[in-house]
Design an enzyme around this catalytic site. Structure first.
Site, PDB file in Angstrom:
ATOM      1  N   ILE A  56       0.874  -1.168   0.000  1.00 38.49           N
ATOM      2  CA  ILE A  56       0.000   0.000   0.000  1.00 38.49           C
ATOM      3  C   ILE A  56       0.915   1.222   0.000  1.00 38.49           C
ATOM      4  CG2 ILE A  56      -1.726   1.295   1.301  1.00 38.49           C
ATOM      5  CD1 ILE A  56      -2.747  -1.290   2.449  1.00 38.49           C
ATOM      6  N   ASP A  57       0.605   2.193  -0.824  1.00 39.31           N
ATOM      7  CA  ASP A  57       1.436   3.398  -0.886  1.00 39.31           C
ATOM      8  C   ASP A  57       1.600   4.024   0.495  1.00 39.31           C
ATOM      9  OD1 ASP A  57       1.594   3.091  -3.628  1.00 39.31           O
ATOM     10  OD2 ASP A  57      -0.113   4.403  -4.020  1.00 39.31           O
ATOM     11  N   LYS A  58       2.700   4.720   0.686  1.00 36.44           N
ATOM     12  CA  LYS A  58       3.016   5.346   1.976  1.00 36.44           C
ATOM     13  C   LYS A  58       1.842   6.154   2.517  1.00 36.44           C
ATOM     14  CE  LYS A  58       5.979   8.908   4.032  1.00 36.44           C
ATOM     15  NZ  LYS A  58       7.057   9.892   3.793  1.00 36.44           N
TER      16      LYS A  58
END
Length: 351
Positions: A147-149
């Site tokens: 999952i993106d930051k």
């Protein structure tokens, strides 16, 4: 230093066709070990495989014949080069094979150049401790999706080779259920009148919007992804508009549910940007629609002050690699998105 071994597997090749040693062993190793072919190759080249006479078999491409008896010594997993860190985690579910965590926005999943500490992997190394049996011969959690930051929400990590390979196979075959909630600029439900000719766009009978394109690296900015017509990897996302926020007659924003059929880098963000309904707060894929709202004095700071993409992984479902049981988890929107939703609601109610 000589390796320590924790177990031994005795096997006999039963295939009558001529196969490479790594392929033959991968077929007959008991499923409970969950070894991939890459892991078997690693064991062969490291000197962990021998024949009945004790001769080491170190060539993965060597021929395996019918009746060949081999022993595989299973080494203790090597310590990870990454450091465990005591970081608070919200664990949704955990057993001996895997765990599901609700990742906060702002946390990187895996260490990388420039972000060596404070990641989810560092936190999992501390949390799991001795319960990690090793993934790929190393004591580390197996990350099968990311999952993106600045995206929050549910993520599953493996604690064993069996879980890692089983989960990875489900992600490759798109058998995992993944849904996200997003607050976006504009109202995608109004697309019927304005954007019928957007490449890859289909309006489905159940009021869902399907977009099917190819996604690859941006031609000029290598840190970004983009929709391409003739290159990249296939990407399919379905959107369902849960609520529109129409203020002073303008379609300002929407709460939408996004369902991934594939899992490309930045897929939801790129597809929404392609539709010109970018996610509120997305600093990489900025929406042009925002510029049309400058005259809405009270709304402008609400959108401007949201500093991360308003995207949350709300549903995660998969088949447990060991038990075969379907597991499904859900996570409510985090506080920052709830507050943004309420503020948009208040602006709508003023009319």
């Amino acid at each position: 230093m000589a390796k320590s071994f924790v177990d031994k597997i005795d096997l006999c090749v039963t295939s009558k066709e001529s196969l490479r040693l790594d392929k033959a062993l991968t077929k007959i190793i008991p499923e409970k070990f969950g070894f991939s072919r890459a892991r078997v190759q690693q064991l062969i080249t490291s000197g962990a495989v021998s024949d009945i006479n004790g001769k080491l078999l170190t060539d993965p491409a060597g021929k395996a014949y019918f009746g060949l008896k081999v022993s595989i010594r299973l080494p203790l997993p090597d310590a990870s080069a990454l450091l465990p860190e005591k970081i608070e985690l919200e664990i949704i579910y955990e057993d001996a094979d895997l765990l599901v965590v609700n990742k906060p926005a702002g946390m990187v999943v895996h260490p990388a150049p420039g972000t060596k500490n404070g990641t989810l992997v560092n936190a999992l190394l501390f949390h799991c401790g001795s319960s990690l049996s090793g993934v790929g011969g190393i004591k580390r959690p197996g990350i099968v999706h990311r999952i993106d930051k600045d995206t929050s929400g549910l993520l599953v990590a493996a604690k064993t080779d069996l879980a890692h390979n089983g989960l990875a196979n489900q992600f490759v075959k798109h058998n995992v259920e993944r849904k996200y909630l997003a607050l976006v600029h504009g109202c995608p439900s109004k697309l019927n009148t304005g954007r019928k000719n957007v490449p890859g766009l289909v309006f489905e009978p159940d009021h869902r919007i399907k977009i099917s394109t190819k996604i690859g690296r941006h031609k000029f900015d290598r840190k970004k992804m983009a929709v391409h017509l003739d290159s990249g990897r296939d990407a399919i996302t379905r959107f369902f508009v849960k609520k529109d926020f129409v203020i002073q007659g303008l379609p300002v924003a929407s709460l939408i549910e996004c369902q991934l059929e594939t899992g490309r880098t930045h897929q939801i963000r790129v597809h929404l940007h392609h539709l010109r309904h970018g996610i509120i707060g997305d600093q990489t894929y900025r929406s042009q629609i925002k510029q049309k709202l400058n005259h809405l004095e009270e709304l402008r700071p609400i959108l401007k002050n949201f500093k991360r993409q308003a995207l949350h992984a709300t549903t995660l479902g998969f088949c447990h690699p060991r038990t075969g049981r379907w597991l499904s988890f859900s996570s409510k929107m985090p506080n920052d998105m709830v507050i943004l939703h309420r503020m948009l609601d208040l602006q709508t109610e003023k009319l």
